[in-house]
Design a protein around this motif. Structure first.
Motif, short mmCIF file in Angstrom:
data_model
loop_
_atom_site.label_atom_id
_atom_site.label_comp_id
_atom_site.label_asym_id
_atom_site.label_seq_id
_atom_site.Cartn_x
_atom_site.Cartn_y
_atom_site.Cartn_z
N PHE A 153 0.82 -1.22 0.00
CA PHE A 153 0.00 0.00 0.00
C PHE A 153 0.85 1.26 0.00
O PHE A 153 0.37 2.32 0.39
CB PHE A 153 -0.94 -0.01 1.22
N LEU A 154 2.10 1.15 -0.42
CA LEU A 154 2.97 2.33 -0.32
C LEU A 154 2.56 3.43 -1.30
O LEU A 154 2.05 3.16 -2.39
CB LEU A 154 4.44 1.95 -0.53
N GLU A 156 3.95 6.72 -3.45
CA GLU A 156 5.17 7.35 -3.95
C GLU A 156 5.38 8.64 -3.15
O GLU A 156 4.42 9.31 -2.79
CB GLU A 156 5.06 7.64 -5.45
N ASN A 217 -7.61 1.10 -3.56
CA ASN A 217 -7.34 2.12 -4.58
C ASN A 217 -8.64 2.63 -5.22
O ASN A 217 -8.74 3.81 -5.55
CB ASN A 217 -6.37 1.59 -5.63
N LEU A 259 -9.69 14.51 -0.02
CA LEU A 259 -10.82 15.34 -0.44
C LEU A 259 -10.30 16.62 -1.07
O LEU A 259 -10.95 17.66 -0.99
CB LEU A 259 -11.71 15.68 0.78
N GLY A 264 -7.56 16.21 -10.53
CA GLY A 264 -7.84 14.78 -10.45
C GLY A 264 -6.62 13.91 -10.24
O GLY A 264 -5.50 14.38 -10.16
N PHE A 265 -6.89 12.61 -10.18
CA PHE A 265 -5.83 11.65 -9.87
C PHE A 265 -5.14 11.13 -11.13
O PHE A 265 -5.74 11.07 -12.19
CB PHE A 265 -6.36 10.49 -9.01
N CYS A 269 -0.89 3.93 -10.62
CA CYS A 269 -1.73 2.98 -9.87
C CYS A 269 -3.23 3.24 -9.97
O CYS A 269 -3.96 2.44 -10.55
CB CYS A 269 -1.30 2.96 -8.42
N ARG A 421 -4.83 22.76 -8.25
CA ARG A 421 -4.90 21.88 -7.07
C ARG A 421 -5.51 22.58 -5.86
O ARG A 421 -5.46 22.05 -4.74
CB ARG A 421 -3.50 21.40 -6.71
C1 UGA Z 1 -1.67 5.10 -4.54
C2 UGA Z 1 -2.28 4.75 -3.18
O1 UGA Z 1 -2.49 5.93 -2.42
C3 UGA Z 1 -1.34 3.82 -2.39
O2 UGA Z 1 -1.94 3.44 -1.17
C4 UGA Z 1 -1.09 2.57 -3.25
O3 UGA Z 1 -0.20 1.67 -2.59
C5 UGA Z 1 -0.47 3.00 -4.58
O4 UGA Z 1 -1.37 3.90 -5.25
C6 UGA Z 1 -0.26 1.76 -5.40
O5 UGA Z 1 -1.24 1.13 -5.79
O6 UGA Z 1 0.90 1.35 -5.54
P1 UGA Z 1 0.20 6.84 -5.36
O7 UGA Z 1 -0.09 6.38 -6.75
O8 UGA Z 1 1.61 7.01 -4.91
O9 UGA Z 1 -0.47 5.83 -4.30
O10 UGA Z 1 -0.53 8.25 -5.22
P2 UGA Z 1 -1.62 8.93 -4.27
O11 UGA Z 1 -0.93 9.63 -3.16
O12 UGA Z 1 -2.69 7.97 -3.93
O13 UGA Z 1 -2.19 10.02 -5.28
C7 UGA Z 1 -2.82 9.61 -6.49
C8 UGA Z 1 -3.32 10.79 -7.26
O14 UGA Z 1 -4.46 11.37 -6.64
C9 UGA Z 1 -2.32 11.93 -7.44
O15 UGA Z 1 -2.36 12.38 -8.79
C10 UGA Z 1 -2.80 12.99 -6.48
O16 UGA Z 1 -2.45 14.28 -6.87
C11 UGA Z 1 -4.31 12.78 -6.57
N1 UGA Z 1 -5.06 13.25 -5.38
C12 UGA Z 1 -4.81 12.73 -4.16
C13 UGA Z 1 -6.06 14.20 -5.54
O17 UGA Z 1 -6.32 14.68 -6.66
N2 UGA Z 1 -6.77 14.62 -4.44
C14 UGA Z 1 -6.53 14.13 -3.21
O18 UGA Z 1 -7.23 14.54 -2.26
C15 UGA Z 1 -5.53 13.16 -3.06
#
Ligand code: UGA
Length: 446
Positions: A153-154, A156, A217, A259, A264-265, A269, A421
Motif C-alpha cells: 500500500f505504499l 510514492e 485504490n 478530499l 484529479g488523480f 496505480c 490543485r
Molecule cells: C496510490 C495509493 O495511495 C497507495 O496506497 C497505493 O499503494 C499506490 O497507489 C499503489 O497502488 O501502488 P500513489 O499512486 O503514490 O499511491 O498516489 P496517491 O498519493 O494515492 O495520489 C494519487 C493521485 O491522486 C495523485 O495524482 C494525487 O495528486 C491525486 N489526489 C490525491 C487528488 O487529486 N486529491 C486528493 O485529495 C488526493
C-alpha cells in the motif's frame, strides 16, 4: 532470512531496501541492466525521499545485492514478486506477462528443498484469481513452493516510511491449513520488526487479499472523484469546494484526507487499477457491481478538460500562440513519476490547441527534456512565467504553493493564475493584482 525480490521498479527497489533494513539478506533481480547497475551502486533510479541513503547503507553492508542473474535467487526463503502490471495498450485489463515471467523464474531457479519449502509472495497488484492460477502453475510444474499474497500500500513520495511503518499488513494464504501456516510463519519472521511495533495483520484467503488492494485504490479514486463532482456543483452555483471538503471532513465517518479537489488523480496505480478492476469484474460476470467506477474515471478525466477550458477562457477564448506557464508536471509532488500525469495530459491538450507551453518541475525537468523535445522546459518559475499569458499550478510542489504573487506579477504578460490543485490563497493572489481561477472555488469574501 534470505529474500529475493523479483522486479526492481518502484515497489521492488523500495521493498528490497526495506527488507535489508529489517535485517534480512536480500537479492533484487531485474532484467533492466541499467537499473540494476544503478541500484547495485547504491543509487536510486527514481526520486524517493530517504531511499538513496537506505540503499547505499545496505549495499555497503553487503546485506543488499542487485543482479540480472536469476541463479542468485536460488537459496531464498521468500521470493517476492514485485513486477509491474501496467494497463494493456487499447484495453482496460492489466498486462500479466511480467508476473507470469517472474513466476517462471522462481520455478526454474528456486532450489529444491526436502523440508522447509520456500514461499513465493505476490506483492504486485493483480486481478482477483491470479494467486489461484499461479498456485495451479506451481503444482503443474511439480514444485513444492508455498504461495502467499501480500499486497503493498505504499505511496510514492512516502514509500520508505510506508514500507517500514505500514498501517496494516495483509496476508493472503492458501486454504490448506498446513501450507497456510507455514507461509504465515515465514511472513511473520520477515516482518518481525513491523509486527513487534504492533502493526495490525489481516489474514485472509487469496481472493480477499487480492481484492483488498484494488478495493483500497478504488475507494481512494472514488473519494477524489466525489469531491471533484462537488467541485462541478460549486462551479455551477458559486460554492467553494475547499470549504465544503473541510466541513464534511470533520465528520470522522467521512474523514478529511483525499478530499482535495482539482485536476484529479493520475500516476501508475489509481487510474489503471480501477480500469483493470472493471475489466476483471466483466470477466467474472459482475460488471454491474463496478459500473460506478466508469463514472469515477469519467469525472476524473473531465477535470483535465475543464482545466484546459479554464486556461482558454483565461487567455480570452483562444490558446493559439499564447504562452502558458505550467508549474509542476509530475502526477503529484515529491516524485519524478510522469505516468498518467494529469498535469502532462493538460499540457499536451493545451499544446494541441496551438499554445506555447513552458513547463517547470523540480524533479522531472531532465526526463521531460529527454522524452518530450516538443515541450519547452524552463529551469526556474521566473523563466517559465516571463511573458506568460496564463500561469497554471498543476502539481502542488512546496515551492509553487509558497510562491509570492507580488514577485511574479511584473514578469507575466497577463496576471492570470489557474490553481489546478486549490492550494493557493485566492485573496492573496487577488490582492497582488491577479485574476485567480480555482477548481470549484467560487469567489467569496469568506
Ligand atoms: C496510490 C495509493 O495511495 C497507495 O496506497 C497505493 O499503494 C499506490 O497507489 C499503489 O497502488 O501502488 P500513489 O499512486 O503514490 O499511491 O498516489 P496517491 O498519493 O494515492 O495520489 C494519487 C493521485 O491522486 C495523485 O495524482 C494525487 O495528486 C491525486 N489526489 C490525491 C487528488 O487529486 N486529491 C486528493 O485529495 C488526493
Amino acid at each position: 532470512m534470505r529474500i529475493s525480490v523479483i522486479g526492481c521498479g518502484y515497489l521492488g527497489a523500495v521493498h528490497a531496501a526495506c527488507m535489508a533494513e529489517n535485517g534480512h539478506d536480500v537479492v533484487g533481480l531485474d532484467v533492466d541492466r541499467e537499473r540494476i547497475e544503478a541500484l547495485a551502486a547504491g543509487v536510486a533510479p527514481f526520486h524517493e525521499a530517504g531511499l538513496p541513503e537506505m540503499l547505499y547503507r545496505n549495499v555497503e553492508s553487503g546485506r543488499l545485492r542487485f543482479t540480472t542473474d536469476p541463479t542468485l535467487i536460488a537459496d531464498a526463503d521468500l521470493h517476492f514478486i514485485a513486477v509491474g502490471t501496467p494497463q494493456l495498450s487499447g484495453k482496460l485489463a492489466a498486462d500479466m506477462s511480467y508476473v507470469d515471467a517472474a513466476l517462471e523464474t522462481v520455478i526454474a531457479h528456486a532450489e529444491r528443498r526436502t523440508e522447509n519449502p520456500a514461499a513465493i509472495v505476490g506483492k504486485s497488484t493483480v486481478p482477483v484469481g491470479t494467486a489461484q492460477r499461479l498456485m495451479e502453475r506451481i503444482d503443474a510444474a511439480g514444485r513444492e513452493l508455498l504461495l502467499a499474497w501480500n499486497p503493498e500500500f505504499l505511496r510514492e513520495g512516502h514509500a520508505v516510511q510506508d514500507t517500514l511503518y505500514p498501517d496494516r499488513i495483509v496476508y493472503g494464504l492458501p486454504d490448506d491449513i498446513a501450507t497456510g501456516t507455514q507461509a504465515r510463519r515465514l511472513l511473520d519472521e520477515c516482518y518481525a520488526p513491523q509486527l513487534a511495533a504492533g502493526t495490525p495483520v489481516v489474514v485472509a484467503n487469496y481472493p480477499t487479499a487480492e481484492l483488498v488492494k484494488v478495493a483500497a485504490n478504488s475507494f481512494l479514486a472514488t473519494k477524489i472523484s466525489f469531491i471533484n463532482s462537488m467541485a462541478e456543483l460549486c462551479d455551477a452555483t458559486g460554492g467553494d469546494v475547499t470549504r465544503l471538503a473541510e466541513a464534511i471532513g470533520y465528520d470522522d465517518r467521512i474523514g478529511a484526507k483525499f478530499l482535495q479537489a482539482g485536476i484529479g488523480f493520475g500516476g501508475g496505480c489509481l487510474p489503471k487499477d480501477i480500469r483493470a478492476f472493471m475489466a476483471r469484474a466483466a470477466e467474472l460476470g459482475v460488471d454491474e457491481a463496478l459500473t460506478f467506477l466508469q463514472e469515477v474515471d469519467a469525472i476524473n478525466l473531465r477535470r483535465r478538460y475543464h482545466a484546459v477550458e479554464l486556461a482558454q477562457e483565461a487567455v480570452g477564448g483562444s490558446l493559439k500562440d499564447k504562452r502558458v506557464a505550467v508549474l509542476g508536471i509530475t502526477f503529484k509532488p515529491d516524485t519524478d513519476d510522469l505516468r498518467d500525469s494529469p498535469a502532462l495530459d493538460i499540457a499536451d491538450q493545451i499544446l494541441g490547441r496551438g499554445a506555447h507551453v513552458v513547463v517547470v518541475d523540480p524533479a522531472a525537468a531532465n526526463e521531460l527534456r529527454r522524452r518530450r523535445p516538443d515541450l519547452d522546459v524552463a529551469d526556474t518559475v521566473a523563466e517559465a512565467a516571463t511573458g506568460a499569458d496564463v500561469v497554471m499550478v498543476l502539481t502542488p510542489w512546496k515551492e509553487f504553493v509558497s510562491l509570492d504573487p507580488a514577485e511574479l506579477r511584473p514578469l507575466v504578460k497577463s496576471p492570470s493564475i489557474i490553481d489546478g490543485r486549490n492550494v493557493l490563497d485566492p485573496h492573496r493572489w487577488h490582492d497582488a493584482g491577479w485574476q485567480y481561477h480555482g477548481m470549484g472555488r467560487g469567489v467569496s469574501i469568506w
